[in-house]
Design a protein around this motif. Structure first.
Motif, PDB file in Angstrom:
ATOM      1  N   GLY A  59      -8.469   8.542  -7.438  1.00  0.00           N
ATOM      2  CA  GLY A  59      -7.864   9.732  -8.039  1.00  0.00           C
ATOM      3  C   GLY A  59      -8.775  10.463  -9.008  1.00  0.00           C
ATOM      4  O   GLY A  59      -8.330  11.292  -9.788  1.00  0.00           O
TER       5      GLY A  59
ATOM      6  N   ASP B  54       4.831   3.696  -1.475  1.00  0.00           N
ATOM      7  CA  ASP B  54       4.520   5.055  -1.944  1.00  0.00           C
ATOM      8  C   ASP B  54       4.140   5.037  -3.420  1.00  0.00           C
ATOM      9  O   ASP B  54       3.136   5.626  -3.824  1.00  0.00           O
ATOM     10  N   LYS B  55       4.950   4.348  -4.213  1.00  0.00           N
ATOM     11  CA  LYS B  55       4.686   4.267  -5.653  1.00  0.00           C
ATOM     12  C   LYS B  55       3.314   3.648  -5.922  1.00  0.00           C
ATOM     13  O   LYS B  55       2.524   4.166  -6.705  1.00  0.00           O
ATOM     14  N   MET B  57       0.760   3.497  -3.957  1.00  0.00           N
ATOM     15  CA  MET B  57      -0.328   4.380  -3.538  1.00  0.00           C
ATOM     16  C   MET B  57      -0.559   5.516  -4.530  1.00  0.00           C
ATOM     17  O   MET B  57      -1.649   6.051  -4.642  1.00  0.00           O
ATOM     18  N   GLN B  58       0.518   5.889  -5.240  1.00  0.00           N
ATOM     19  CA  GLN B  58       0.377   6.944  -6.246  1.00  0.00           C
ATOM     20  C   GLN B  58       0.046   6.371  -7.616  1.00  0.00           C
ATOM     21  O   GLN B  58       0.012   7.101  -8.608  1.00  0.00           O
ATOM     22  N   GLU B  60       1.820   4.421  -9.414  1.00  0.00           N
ATOM     23  CA  GLU B  60       2.964   4.268 -10.307  1.00  0.00           C
ATOM     24  C   GLU B  60       3.444   2.820 -10.320  1.00  0.00           C
ATOM     25  O   GLU B  60       3.322   2.096  -9.340  1.00  0.00           O
TER      26      GLU B  60
END
Ligand code: CA
Ligand code: CA
Lengths: 124, 124
Positions: A59, B54-55, B57-58, B60
């Motif tokens: 990121g 998803d979390k 990968m982001q 979070e």
């Protein structure tokens, strides 16, 4: 793994190895490997690409200098006849592998649906 | 794609479809699909898994409540005889696909080296 599956996988690997696409790729790869300047140029280019990928995955935003350096390296390898041919052939091989994978994983997609089907399922 | 490559990929897909591993997976999949309660339980479990992925990968952190919910769902599907068999069979299929891919991509690894080889190369 079932014997038949094992045998068929080896037959496919042999067909891949004997294909024009692979033989051309192999010849270009060897031509670059034998040329010290080309070989170093390609290694350098790949390393820069990997570093950019690493940053993206973490990121992080690459610096302007890094982007400029990557573009310069890309132009250099594009202008190198053998390397540009190798990269073009790698693209062709990537398409072949993708097409192969679509055929091979079709039985599983018939169970679970393709990613496109799932996208439609979520909306409909 | 070369005709031979195409044919061999289809032969492998057919061998996969006819394999015991796939036929067992298909039967279990159908058994779950035909059972409304099991089907909903599995869909719910998969959705929770996807949300957690998803979390991650982001970058979070999932909440304690989400982790507890995921664990509860996991225990529920583990206790369901057909779903737990299906998940076990999916694991077996995943191993088969992995083994198949190793065989098929061997020609390319002979050019580029396996990921393990590359790791050694960076150190040596
Ligand atoms: Ca769907
Ligand atoms: Ca190496």
């Amino acid at each position: 793994m079932a014997t038949n599956l094992h045998d068929k996988a080896y037959e496919l690997a042999r067909a891949l190895r004997e294909s024009d696409e692979f033989q051309t790729l192999k010849a270009l790869h060897e031509e670059v490997e034998e040329d010290d300047v080309a070989s170093r140029m390609l290694t350098n280019f790949r390393n820069i690409q990997l570093e950019l990928q690493d940053k993206q995955m973490q990121g992080e935003q690459p610096s302007e200098e890094e982007i400029t350096q990557a573009q310069k390296q890309y132009e250099m390898v594009q202008q190198h006849e053998v390397i540009s041919k190798l990269m073009e052939q790698e693209q062709k091989m990537s398409t072949v592998i993708g097409d192969m994978n679509k055929i091979i994983t079709e039985p599983l997609e018939s169970l679970y649906g393709s990613p496109e089907d799932q996208g439609q399922g979520e909306q409909g």
